[in-house]
Scaffold this motif. Sequence first.
Motif, PDB file in Angstrom:
ATOM      1  N   PHE B 128      67.900 -75.512  52.015  1.00  0.00           N
ATOM      2  CA  PHE B 128      66.642 -75.891  52.593  1.00  0.00           C
ATOM      3  C   PHE B 128      65.604 -76.447  51.448  1.00  0.00           C
ATOM      4  N   SER B 131      66.946 -80.340  50.776  1.00  0.00           N
ATOM      5  CA  SER B 131      66.443 -81.114  51.733  1.00  0.00           C
ATOM      6  C   SER B 131      65.049 -81.468  51.407  1.00  0.00           C
ATOM      7  N   ILE B 132      64.348 -80.614  50.845  1.00  0.00           N
ATOM      8  CA  ILE B 132      62.971 -80.817  50.640  1.00  0.00           C
ATOM      9  C   ILE B 132      62.542 -81.648  49.413  1.00  0.00           C
ATOM     10  N   LYS B 135      63.912 -85.493  50.742  1.00  0.00           N
ATOM     11  CA  LYS B 135      63.018 -85.791  51.722  1.00  0.00           C
ATOM     12  C   LYS B 135      61.639 -86.590  50.695  1.00  0.00           C
ATOM     13  N   VAL B 182      74.492 -83.781  59.805  1.00  0.00           N
ATOM     14  CA  VAL B 182      73.124 -83.644  59.066  1.00  0.00           C
ATOM     15  C   VAL B 182      72.994 -81.962  59.321  1.00  0.00           C
ATOM     16  N   LEU B 183      72.848 -81.138  58.072  1.00  0.00           N
ATOM     17  CA  LEU B 183      72.422 -80.001  58.199  1.00  0.00           C
ATOM     18  C   LEU B 183      71.126 -79.636  58.286  1.00  0.00           C
ATOM     19  N   VAL B 184      70.478 -80.151  57.434  1.00  0.00           N
ATOM     20  CA  VAL B 184      68.992 -79.981  57.357  1.00  0.00           C
ATOM     21  C   VAL B 184      68.607 -81.346  57.014  1.00  0.00           C
ATOM     22  N   GLU B 185      67.713 -81.969  57.781  1.00  0.00           N
ATOM     23  CA  GLU B 185      67.342 -83.353  57.693  1.00  0.00           C
ATOM     24  C   GLU B 185      66.479 -83.479  56.320  1.00  0.00           C
TER      25      GLU B 185
END
Lengths: 125, 377
Positions: B128, B131-132, B135, B182-185
């Motif tokens: 998590f 992914s942050i 992005k 994709v697991l967590v965009e």
Amino acid sequence: MQNKKNNHQKFLEHIKNGRFVLPYCNECRKTVWPPTNNCRFCLGNLAIKDYKNKKGQILEFFFNKMNNNDANPIMILVDLDQIILIGSLAEKKKNIGNIEGKLVRIKKCGFIDKKIFYEFQIVNN
Amino acid sequence: MSIVAGVTSEFRKGTDNDIPQIALESAVKLLKDTGFPRNLLDAVIVSSCSSDQYLSSIISEMLGVTPKISHRIDNLCNSGTNAIVSAFSYISSGLCDSALIIGVEKSNTVGKVLSTDLSRGQFTLPIFWGSIFKKIHMKRYGSTEEQICQIPVNNYLKAKYNKNAFNRHKSVNLEQVLSSRVLVEPLKLLECCSICEGSSSILLIAEEKLGFFKSRVISKIRNSELIPVLIKGIGQQTNSASFSNTVTDIFSKGSARVAARQAYTMARISPKDVDTAEIHDAFSILEIIGYEDLGFANKGEGGKFVYQDKISINLRGGIIGCGHPIGVTGIAQTVEIFEQLTGKKRHNLQFKNYPKIGLIHNLAAAGTSGTVLILEI
């Protein structure tokens, strides 16, 4: 003799009851994270303050597809009075548009599978 | 302070071996290969996030060693280099002349998740925050999917040449990474490392005692001579434990950025002097941020640095290619650089035939703490 609960224990107990509270330093006027007994900025004494109605801001949002399941919550990164939390959005629709910068408030918090959760809802200015 | 030997075991999943047995795989090989006398080992330090108690004493006993100092270091993914820094300190202080450092982990380690970090809410898994970071980096600096997804392509390719790598039998191309689930965009499956089991051991000695130790070493293995590689620079920084208290500054005041400055100052070198580096790529984006924190690329330009050909990076396959036995990684990274500098290992994909300066970059828990080591031959 019963031990007095520390702020960390109080935080968890309030979460269990659906209330989001945080220690707040009356001396340097800062919110303290993670919940402790002394202010991490000035080591001053702390009071507990209710943050459930406090507005925060969405810094980023993410579509969580870990379980290949439409019910996966949208993950959001929220700044709540300079405490950055990873929470979920109450809104489950995928076509929510760009919600970055929107104001949110904690709708629900508690425990799910022994893990804390923070669920936010978008609020108007 | 010199590293004189290092051994890494095979990285894999799902054996019945317990933690001490796995630890012995690399430690016994190191002691046998070098012929280093066990009665001259002053310290045994174990790096692991396992919940096993009294590990260093158990492993010392199993190795037939009675060291002055024996304890375990647990600092999540950053444990390995922390253990090396502790051993360095014992030797520098004169408390010890030698130290055996052993990293060991099982794939079911409790170190996979930092459950005490309340700021992560229900999103406790490292993916998590990975992914942050991805992005935010893409949005803020314009790094592209193609650039970031090139990292797994590079590291899987290098892992093919590493007999111990968990993913040594796997090849991936850019299309496959880009189209992986994709697991967590925006983070995809092939951009993430696998937690696995294994061990890695390293031997440190006081530089001035090299002659003494060499005179006591009896090895039956050819080319097992103790070749010293100096630890020239160390940087360590802990910014927080909670994700909450690190995420806003991660690209400007990240722990590794601070640690790198300390290490370069101590070693009296600059980033352009580095020939080879091991960068902590638990997620593809971490390697990109690593380029920037280490000063190889300017802030925000890590994406473009993926295609460079000056510094050899993650030649063992990185964490994505090798797998990530959490308490082992920092030691395995250091063993890799040691082997490259001593010429014990030559890679098809290395840029310089005789690298002189190598760097290790090791992070923990969303970069809340980090270590940078600089080695020189």
